[in-house]
Write a protein that holds these residues in place. Structure first.
Motif, mmCIF file in Angstrom:
data_model
loop_
_atom_site.group_PDB
_atom_site.id
_atom_site.type_symbol
_atom_site.label_atom_id
_atom_site.label_comp_id
_atom_site.label_asym_id
_atom_site.label_seq_id
_atom_site.Cartn_x
_atom_site.Cartn_y
_atom_site.Cartn_z
ATOM 1 N N ILE A 184 0.920 -1.184 0.093
ATOM 2 C CA ILE A 184 -0.092 0.015 -0.192
ATOM 3 C C ILE A 184 0.843 1.284 -0.033
ATOM 4 O O ILE A 184 0.351 2.150 -0.603
ATOM 5 N N MET A 185 2.009 1.285 0.921
ATOM 6 C CA MET A 185 2.862 2.429 0.894
ATOM 7 C C MET A 185 3.634 2.632 -0.575
ATOM 8 O O MET A 185 3.470 3.803 -0.761
ATOM 9 N N PHE A 186 3.896 1.496 -1.041
ATOM 10 C CA PHE A 186 4.384 1.836 -2.370
ATOM 11 C C PHE A 186 3.384 2.313 -3.381
ATOM 12 O O PHE A 186 3.848 3.269 -3.933
ATOM 13 N N TRP A 187 2.296 1.858 -3.556
ATOM 14 C CA TRP A 187 1.514 2.370 -4.572
ATOM 15 C C TRP A 187 0.971 3.672 -4.324
ATOM 16 O O TRP A 187 0.910 4.485 -5.141
ATOM 17 N N VAL A 188 0.809 4.056 -3.185
ATOM 18 C CA VAL A 188 0.418 5.371 -2.785
ATOM 19 C C VAL A 188 1.492 6.444 -3.202
ATOM 20 O O VAL A 188 1.320 7.473 -3.623
ATOM 21 N N GLY A 189 2.810 6.026 -2.656
ATOM 22 C CA GLY A 189 3.804 6.652 -2.939
ATOM 23 C C GLY A 189 4.135 6.894 -4.378
ATOM 24 O O GLY A 189 4.491 7.877 -4.867
ATOM 25 N N ALA A 190 4.145 5.784 -5.001
ATOM 26 C CA ALA A 190 4.175 5.821 -6.625
ATOM 27 C C ALA A 190 3.304 6.755 -7.215
ATOM 28 O O ALA A 190 3.413 7.692 -8.110
ATOM 29 N N MET A 191 2.112 6.887 -6.901
ATOM 30 C CA MET A 191 1.142 7.720 -7.387
ATOM 31 C C MET A 191 1.288 9.157 -6.923
ATOM 32 O O MET A 191 1.140 10.190 -7.762
ATOM 33 N N PHE A 192 1.659 9.379 -5.871
ATOM 34 C CA PHE A 192 2.005 10.626 -5.425
ATOM 35 C C PHE A 192 3.271 11.409 -6.112
ATOM 36 O O PHE A 192 3.373 12.525 -6.494
ATOM 37 N N THR A 193 4.478 10.591 -6.396
ATOM 38 C CA THR A 193 5.457 10.759 -6.987
ATOM 39 C C THR A 193 4.952 11.268 -8.320
ATOM 40 O O THR A 193 5.455 12.257 -9.061
ATOM 41 N N TYR A 194 4.281 10.481 -9.016
ATOM 42 C CA TYR A 194 3.810 10.733 -10.458
ATOM 43 C C TYR A 194 2.950 11.898 -10.592
ATOM 44 O O TYR A 194 3.400 12.851 -11.478
ATOM 45 N N GLY A 195 2.195 11.927 -9.661
ATOM 46 C CA GLY A 195 1.171 13.299 -9.611
ATOM 47 C C GLY A 195 2.065 14.503 -9.407
ATOM 48 O O GLY A 195 1.803 15.646 -10.161
ATOM 49 N N GLY A 196 3.237 14.399 -8.539
ATOM 50 C CA GLY A 196 3.866 15.772 -8.229
ATOM 51 C C GLY A 196 4.743 16.068 -9.492
ATOM 52 O O GLY A 196 4.826 17.161 -10.081
ATOM 53 N N ILE A 197 5.494 15.176 -10.232
ATOM 54 C CA ILE A 197 6.111 15.333 -11.328
ATOM 55 C C ILE A 197 5.127 15.686 -12.478
ATOM 56 O O ILE A 197 5.478 16.705 -13.258
ATOM 57 N N TYR A 198 4.256 15.094 -12.872
ATOM 58 C CA TYR A 198 3.237 15.580 -13.586
ATOM 59 C C TYR A 198 2.772 16.864 -13.682
ATOM 60 O O TYR A 198 2.743 17.667 -14.829
ATOM 61 N N TYR A 199 2.336 17.455 -12.513
ATOM 62 C CA TYR A 199 1.630 18.710 -12.438
ATOM 63 C C TYR A 199 2.794 19.813 -12.229
ATOM 64 O O TYR A 199 2.478 20.850 -12.690
#
Length: 199
Positions: A176-191
């Motif tokens: 759970i930590m990994f997937w939430v972290g991966a989504m946050f990382t992707y979102g931060g980079i994308y925006y």
């Protein structure tokens, strides 16, 4: 020229924080102490935030200040969660290697709501280890589909009256930590790269 110097200095300090996070990972594998490594990683992550966000603000001058800070925070939080999940996974692997798998029976599941109205569950099991029977032991984890009477595998740490952990506690939390972290990382980079499409 001045802007470039500021960016370089902030980047160096941010990189130092990143090295401190990696140092926490290194400490975990050397000293096998999760608490020390998490504290070390937390200090590095905070350092990355207080220097990395201003660096992003200087670099991406066209993004409003609040948006930069928010996206930068999401990005570094995601990175921290991903790194934390890797450390937790490594801890779980080491724990399972040293632990003893034991079959346990779920004897009761109690449900309740916390102050925020979120439903919580306590799962109690009975198992036998080293000739002794342990009854109504809370395994501190729950997953959908669990029901009373089910047999599950838990991992005993090998000590008398020692702690037991379930598969969900060992592997589910890290996942759970990994997937939430991966989504946050992707979102931060994308925006940060597409500021006009942000919220």
């Amino acid at each position: 020229m001045e802007k470039r110097i500021v960016i370089i200095l902030l980047a160096l300090f941010t990189f130092f924080g990143f090295l401190q996070v990696l140092g926490g990972v290194f400490l975990f594998f050397i000293f096998k102490n999760a608490l020390i490594s998490i504290i070390f990683m937390g200090m590095g992550l905070v350092f990355m935030l207080i220097t990395g966000i201003p660096m992003l603000i200087v670099i991406k001058g066209e993004i409003p200040f609040i948006e930069k800070a928010a996206y930068g925070f999401v990005l570094f939080l995601g990175i921290g969660l991903v790194i934390g999940s890797v450390i937790y996974f490594a801890y779980s692997v080491r724990y399972v290697q040293d632990a003893i798998p034991v079959e346990a029976e779920i004897v009761s599941i109690s449900s309740y709501y916390d102050e925020k109205g979120t439903e919580k569950h306590n799962v109690y099991v009975t198992y036998e280890y080293d000739g002794n029977i342990y009854e109504n032991v809370d395994i501190h984890s729950w997953s959908p589909g669990m029901k009373e009477g089910d047999n599950i595998t838990i991992y005993h740490d090998g000590q008398k009256n020692g702690r037991v952990r379930s598969r969900m506690e060992l592997w589910g939390v890290a996942g759970i930590m990994f997937w939430v972290g991966a989504m946050f990382t992707y979102g931060g980079i994308y925006y940060l790269r597409h500021p006009k499409q942000g919220v």
